[in-house]
Design a protein around this motif. Structure first.
Motif: not given
Length: 51
Positions: A41-51
């Protein structure tokens, strides 16, 4: 007093693992599953917000 509590907790964990290894393994497996879900979940959140 803190050392006594720490040693008592360690002794209880060892006792639990020796007397009920299947239950202890099940608990550890469940905890690692929760950690994996949390990390995904944290990884998906970081991936989605990094774009």
């Amino acid at each position: 007093m803190d050392k006594l509590v720490k040693y008592a907790a360690i002794a209880f964990l060892i006792f639990f693992v020796v007397t009920a290894p299947n239950s202890a393994a099940s608990i550890i497996d469940r905890v690692f599953g929760w950690l994996q879900s949390w990390a995904n979940g944290v990884s998906a959140f970081v991936s989605d917000t990094a774009l």
